[in-house]
Design a protein around this motif. Structure first.
Motif, PDB file in Angstrom:
ATOM      1  N   PHE A 234       4.680   0.754   2.846  1.00 54.77           N
ATOM      2  CA  PHE A 234       4.488   1.328   1.517  1.00 54.77           C
ATOM      3  C   PHE A 234       5.851   1.437   0.859  1.00 54.77           C
ATOM      4  O   PHE A 234       6.692   2.241   1.297  1.00 54.77           O
ATOM      5  CB  PHE A 234       3.846   2.720   1.599  1.00 54.77           C
ATOM      6  CG  PHE A 234       2.464   2.721   2.182  1.00 54.77           C
ATOM      7  CD1 PHE A 234       1.355   2.558   1.379  1.00 54.77           C
ATOM      8  CD2 PHE A 234       2.287   2.884   3.546  1.00 54.77           C
ATOM      9  CE1 PHE A 234       0.076   2.564   1.921  1.00 54.77           C
ATOM     10  CE2 PHE A 234       1.023   2.896   4.110  1.00 54.77           C
ATOM     11  CZ  PHE A 234      -0.095   2.730   3.290  1.00 54.77           C
ATOM     12  N   LEU A 245       1.845   7.695  -1.850  1.00 53.30           N
ATOM     13  CA  LEU A 245       0.928   6.559  -1.805  1.00 53.30           C
ATOM     14  C   LEU A 245       0.355   6.366  -0.408  1.00 53.30           C
ATOM     15  O   LEU A 245      -0.826   6.061  -0.235  1.00 53.30           O
ATOM     16  CB  LEU A 245       1.645   5.286  -2.258  1.00 53.30           C
ATOM     17  CG  LEU A 245       2.111   5.249  -3.715  1.00 53.30           C
ATOM     18  CD1 LEU A 245       2.930   3.996  -3.970  1.00 53.30           C
ATOM     19  CD2 LEU A 245       0.910   5.308  -4.657  1.00 53.30           C
ATOM     20  N   THR A 320      -3.704   1.494  -0.684  1.00 50.10           N
ATOM     21  CA  THR A 320      -3.371   2.519  -1.668  1.00 50.10           C
ATOM     22  C   THR A 320      -4.584   2.769  -2.566  1.00 50.10           C
ATOM     23  O   THR A 320      -5.386   1.858  -2.815  1.00 50.10           O
ATOM     24  CB  THR A 320      -2.181   2.102  -2.550  1.00 50.10           C
ATOM     25  OG1 THR A 320      -2.515   0.909  -3.272  1.00 50.10           O
ATOM     26  CG2 THR A 320      -0.945   1.853  -1.686  1.00 50.10           C
ATOM     27  N   ARG A 326      -0.298  -0.924  -4.663  1.00 49.57           N
ATOM     28  CA  ARG A 326      -0.051  -1.829  -3.549  1.00 49.57           C
ATOM     29  C   ARG A 326       0.532  -3.148  -4.040  1.00 49.57           C
ATOM     30  O   ARG A 326       1.359  -3.761  -3.364  1.00 49.57           O
ATOM     31  CB  ARG A 326      -1.325  -2.084  -2.741  1.00 49.57           C
ATOM     32  CG  ARG A 326      -0.948  -2.845  -1.460  1.00 49.57           C
ATOM     33  CD  ARG A 326      -1.978  -2.884  -0.397  1.00 49.57           C
ATOM     34  NE  ARG A 326      -1.384  -3.490   0.802  1.00 49.57           N
ATOM     35  CZ  ARG A 326      -2.045  -4.209   1.676  1.00 49.57           C
ATOM     36  NH1 ARG A 326      -3.337  -4.419   1.513  1.00 49.57           N
ATOM     37  NH2 ARG A 326      -1.436  -4.725   2.725  1.00 49.57           N
TER      38      ARG A 326
END
Length: 339
Positions: A234, A245, A320, A326
């Protein structure tokens, strides 16, 4: 305009790929999930990722990849150069002949782009045996023979009398998948590339890779071991935002491991700090193969992971809640790791 065909490389040696579970978010629909998957695949292609894989899971309202080959056809039509495939097809659930036909069809639609990653887990809980009307324990025991049957179909072995069409002689890149030592042993014995699911089951990673490399038997299709390892990634411009996230997927892991799976929940600020001891252990365990933070932080963490595993490829997972987040994460990761 022709899309990029070069694959992103880390330090000139490790390629990047994408694993997508086709997450269905709370308040969202399956149609939206498939649209998001196609959009993510386009971003991955433009950013130079090598592969875009979809995983087979069943009876899970938060995951849309059950009909994996159908989803891959959708992804294939949304893209033009990136390799697409299964991460994986749970072969004991299926007849090898039918899988040969499905992936032979994909190869005919998208020539030279199809991967078939194979696993032996059911991709669901024990109730799936009744739904499939199949002895999955016996089928799992037949897994090596079924993998070899598929390899024979795709190689165009002449002594096969009943030939899948499409499928016979198809240009399919087969992979063995695993999260334990079994998959490593099979991949080595059959001379297949090997992908390890460290993003959710990191415990046996080092031992599995050592066994695979030690026992690998070179064959015509692959003359030396080839390893891909999955990790959760992430990336965001700010570290706190990346942590926020990641909290959607962490919530999903905790809910799954505590018996209450569902759709992908919205992110939560400070999620890790809100957990009790049991939930914290779940999160810490699943985070052992993760890179969360700014692009520089992600680059350093992935770099350390590559040094540890000597992986030829890293396949990045990480759902996400907002699809655009994402997409941004994939772009930032590729930019940070590009040589």
């Amino acid at each position: 305009m022709e899309k990029a065909k070069a694959h992103t490389m880390f330090c000139g040696m490790t390629e990047l790929s994408v694993l997508d579970l086709v997450p269905v978010r709370e308040g969202g629909t399956l149609s939206e999930a498939y649209e998001a998957a196609a959009g993510l695949a386009r971003v991955a292609e433009e950013a130079g990722y090598k592969r875009f894989w979809v995983a087979e899971h069943h009876a899970m309202e938060g995951i849309g990849g059950a009909a994996t080959s159908v989803v891959l056809a959708h992804i294939g039509h949304a893209t033009s150069t990136i390799r697409i495939g299964s991460g994986g097809i749970m072969l004991p659930n299926h007849n090898p002949f039918v899988i040969a036909e499905q992936f032979g069809t994909l190869d005919a639609l998208f020539p030279g782009r199809i991967d078939l990653g194979l696993g032996r887990a059911p991709g669901a809980d024990g109730r799936i045996r009744q739904a499939f009307r199949k002895d999955l324990m016996k089928a799992a025991g037949d897994f090596p023979q079924d993998v070899m049957e598929l390899a024979a179909y795709f190689s165009g072995q002449e002594d096969i009398s009943l030939r899948p069409n499409p499928g016979f002689g198809a240009d399919i890149e087969m992979w063995a998948l695993g999260s334990s030592l079994y998959g490593a042993q099979l991949a080595a014995a059959l001379g297949l590339p090997y992908a390890f699911a460290a993003h959710f089951a990191p415990d046996h990673l080092d031992d599995a890779l050592a066994i695979y490399r030690r026992d690998f038997k070179p064959l015509e299709r692959l003359d030396k071991p080839h390893v891909m390892v999955a990790m959760n990634v992430f990336a965001a411009e700010e570290a706190d935002e990346a942590e926020r996230l990641a909290s959607s997927q962490l919530q999903s892991f905790v809910r799954l491991r505590t018996g209450s799976p569902g759709k992908l929940p919205p992110p939560v600020d400070g999620y890790r700090e809100s957990l009790g001891p049991m939930e914290r252990r779940i999160v810490e365990h699943v985070s052992l193969a993760s890179a969360v933070g700014t692009p520089d932080m992600v680059r350093e963490k992935i770099g350390d992971f590559v040094k540890r595993t000597q992986a030829d490829e890293i396949i990045v997972a990480g759902a996400t809640y907002e699809p655009q987040a994402r997409e941004t994460s994939l772009r930032l990761t590729a930019e940070a790791l590009a040589s």
